[in-house]
Design a protein around this motif. Sequence first.
Motif, PDB file in Angstrom:
ATOM      1  N   SER A   1      13.855  33.453  -6.971  1.00 19.28           N
ATOM      2  CA  SER A   1      12.915  33.889  -5.933  1.00 19.28           C
ATOM      3  C   SER A   1      11.677  33.010  -5.893  1.00 19.28           C
ATOM      4  N   LYS A   2      11.084  32.754  -7.070  1.00 21.38           N
ATOM      5  CA  LYS A   2       9.852  31.973  -7.100  1.00 21.38           C
ATOM      6  C   LYS A   2      10.083  30.553  -6.599  1.00 21.38           C
ATOM      7  N   GLN A   3      11.270  30.011  -6.863  1.00 22.88           N
ATOM      8  CA  GLN A   3      11.566  28.652  -6.417  1.00 22.88           C
ATOM      9  C   GLN A   3      11.614  28.567  -4.895  1.00 22.88           C
ATOM     10  N   LEU A   4      12.281  29.555  -4.275  1.00 23.46           N
ATOM     11  CA  LEU A   4      12.466  29.532  -2.822  1.00 23.46           C
ATOM     12  C   LEU A   4      11.238  30.014  -2.064  1.00 23.46           C
ATOM     13  N   LEU A   5      10.350  30.737  -2.753  1.00 22.95           N
ATOM     14  CA  LEU A   5       9.111  31.183  -2.115  1.00 22.95           C
ATOM     15  C   LEU A   5       7.926  30.328  -2.527  1.00 22.95           C
ATOM     16  N   GLY A   6       8.201  29.243  -3.214  1.00 21.98           N
ATOM     17  CA  GLY A   6       7.158  28.311  -3.617  1.00 21.98           C
ATOM     18  C   GLY A   6       7.394  26.950  -2.993  1.00 21.98           C
ATOM     19  N   LEU A   7       7.343  25.914  -3.824  1.00 19.03           N
ATOM     20  CA  LEU A   7       7.506  24.557  -3.298  1.00 19.03           C
ATOM     21  C   LEU A   7       8.913  24.325  -2.755  1.00 19.03           C
TER      22      LEU A   7
ATOM     23  N   SER B   1       9.383  37.228   1.955  1.00 21.42           N
ATOM     24  CA  SER B   1       8.131  36.472   1.919  1.00 21.42           C
ATOM     25  C   SER B   1       6.937  37.388   2.137  1.00 21.42           C
ATOM     26  N   THR B   2       7.063  38.289   3.111  1.00 22.96           N
ATOM     27  CA  THR B   2       5.965  39.220   3.399  1.00 22.96           C
ATOM     28  C   THR B   2       5.661  40.094   2.197  1.00 22.96           C
ATOM     29  N   LYS B   3       6.716  40.627   1.549  1.00 24.57           N
ATOM     30  CA  LYS B   3       6.511  41.455   0.363  1.00 24.57           C
ATOM     31  C   LYS B   3       5.794  40.681  -0.739  1.00 24.57           C
TER      32      LYS B   3
ATOM     33  N   LEU C   1      -2.400  42.302  -3.235  1.00 20.63           N
ATOM     34  CA  LEU C   1      -2.697  43.422  -4.120  1.00 20.63           C
ATOM     35  C   LEU C   1      -3.280  42.941  -5.447  1.00 20.63           C
ATOM     36  N   LEU C   2      -2.813  41.803  -5.933  1.00 17.19           N
ATOM     37  CA  LEU C   2      -3.408  41.243  -7.152  1.00 17.19           C
ATOM     38  C   LEU C   2      -4.858  40.843  -6.906  1.00 17.19           C
ATOM     39  N   TYR C   3      -5.136  40.328  -5.718  1.00 17.70           N
ATOM     40  CA  TYR C   3      -6.527  40.035  -5.364  1.00 17.70           C
ATOM     41  C   TYR C   3      -7.342  41.327  -5.364  1.00 17.70           C
TER      42      TYR C   3
ATOM     43  N   LEU D   1       6.516  45.555  -5.336  1.00 22.39           N
ATOM     44  CA  LEU D   1       6.825  44.757  -4.147  1.00 22.39           C
ATOM     45  C   LEU D   1       7.533  43.453  -4.491  1.00 22.39           C
ATOM     46  N   ALA D   2       7.131  42.805  -5.581  1.00 17.79           N
ATOM     47  CA  ALA D   2       7.704  41.497  -5.938  1.00 17.79           C
ATOM     48  C   ALA D   2       8.096  41.499  -7.410  1.00 17.79           C
ATOM     49  N   PRO D   3       9.154  42.224  -7.751  1.00 17.50           N
ATOM     50  CA  PRO D   3       9.520  42.375  -9.166  1.00 17.50           C
ATOM     51  C   PRO D   3      10.113  41.124  -9.801  1.00 17.50           C
TER      52      PRO D   3
END
Length: 689
Positions: A92-98, A405-407, A414-416, A440-442
């Motif tokens: 997930s982090k790979q596809l939602l990052g660079l 992506s929205t989640k 929420l972290l902010y 939301l983003a487990p």
Amino acid sequence: MKENRLNTFFNWLMIIAAALSPVFFIPYVINPLINSKLILLLLTTIIGLSIFVFSSLQKKSWEIVRTPLTLPAIGFALLVIISSLVSHQYPSKQLLGLGGAYLSFISIIIFAPTLLKAKFSQHFSLASNIAALVLSVLSILQLFGLGIAPLINRISVLALPNSLAFSLSGAAFITIQLLSVILLSNVFDQKNWKKSWFVKISTILIAIALGINIWAISPGGEAKFQSLSLAASANIAKDSLTFTKNALFGYGPDSYGNAYNILKPIWINGLSYWNFTFDSAFNLSLTIIVSVGLIAFLVYLLFIWKAVMIVKKSHDQEPFLKAFVFSTLLWQFFAPVNLVMLTLLAIAISYLIVANRDQYKTISFNVHRLSDFLNRGKLAKIRGHLFLSINILVLGALILGAYLSTKTFIAYHLLYQSNASITRNEIAKAYDYHKNAKILAPKIDMIRRSYSLINLQIAIALSNKADITPAEQEQVLQLVNQAIREAKAATVLDPGNYQNWLILAQIYMQLLNTTDQAMQEAFNSLAKAATYSPSNPEIRLALGQLFLSVNRLSEAINFFDQTIERKPDLFVAHYYLAQAFKANNQLQEAKSALISSLNLLNKDSEEYKVVEKELNVLISQLEGNAAAAEQTKELAPTNSIPNDQPSSAPASLVPVLEDSNLSTLLDQQETETVIQDGALTPDQNFVEN
């Protein structure tokens, strides 16, 4: 008519994205300078691809402009996807990052030329100049202390510097790239230069701002830019090719930082940025070698060469686009990856292709050809259904991507909010925000790691209460349990990130006095952290402190020596080595270590005075009791993890946590049950629960 409206909307979408990308900034998410650009790029791509699908449905065919870039672009996109899936169990982090940024870059280049109109290329020039002009004016104003940072700080909890160190583009160095590209493109576009006063004025202001930003990043400047050196980047790229899997598919599109920590040359510890983690190499090419693999690197080089050929063969009617694309490609060899230039390059290449549409063929995949290919016309009755179904599947994939992506970005918001609540001392709200972000983003390890820390911090705060109730004591146990589970989830999601193991070690180190099992688990976690960051002196220091805390002096001395081997100028390593030698009655060695630590300190500092006083006491002890010191019996260590009672050693360097009463508060049996439960739980359960 509807098709024309879709095309017009798509063109304006690209122009707006080009204008916003350098200045788009959302202060209400974590890492706003990066995530703001990523949100814009992903949103533009998802909307753009959706328009392409709707346009295809209207035309009943898929049309793609075939250029020399088409095959290299598709090949690179496939390799990015393969790298994401092969390198990580949870990509997930790979596809939602660079990785997502690379795929968006390729998607725009492949699909946008079909819908773009040549006349909008002038709007791209205008949009780019407007963005550059905004950055230029802000830079000039900032020179006189009138920047935008104080305004952003008033409406958020950010503490942005009111200096040229802050730029809406992401960094002064990125601003330099953009301004230099726009300046060069304007100069080459003589026709537009002569007839447009706006271009003349903006070019002058851009040139002034370019000089200001170059001055700001110069040595001693307030926006000094630190990138990984070419030598270090090349060394890491070479070492990444050692293992076949990493050589072929890399460490993951968004995992250059992991690879950097694993492969970092030890000589970097002697540089000023020794404790930084770089998420990009010196340039894009070396980043791709490590993160996506050697094959992807070769394919991308082919892509660059084909792009240069397109620029060379393009008509002279678009000098701005030609200069823009060529200079941006050139910058990729001298600058780290950044989303601003990646977005602008994709849009510029697309418009350059459209401006030279007569040189390229349009590939059309319609429902008739597809059904004929499948069964020689026998599927004629379901042609329409087949075409519709495929488009619905593609649209469904886009909706799913938009949903995930929205989640994720809501979770970042929420972290902010959690950080904002902490500044207002609203701990309960901060915890709830963290918990909801995790829900939301487990599958983002950073969120799980952060949630683990807030559980531990609250547990420590409760344990330090003088009048803690039985209910609160039970709550402390639950918080510790949750902290362990979340930290372990982070290690499952991204085992190659040493910070995840370090957080897990911190938790166990808070429980050392409760159960011997905590010592074993803390050692295992730190050993894992050391595996994924072998050149890191602080991890070795933490291991030394861990063994010192339980009087395993031989092991402690060994790890402090390893720390000094990795970073000889680390004062605290020499100091702790002296403490271990003193505890082991090796007073002469302790004296030498204290002298070494003293030589690394400023004579005017408080630390110098403390160490000097301790050294003088030790010298007096050596002089007055030399015979007794020689007869002191040394402790004999064993080869396994100890069961000794802990001593009063100094606190660990690694944590950002305060001292706690967790070890004395928690029951041994309950704590062992919590640790054992974590040890027996399957990895998948950590992620899903």
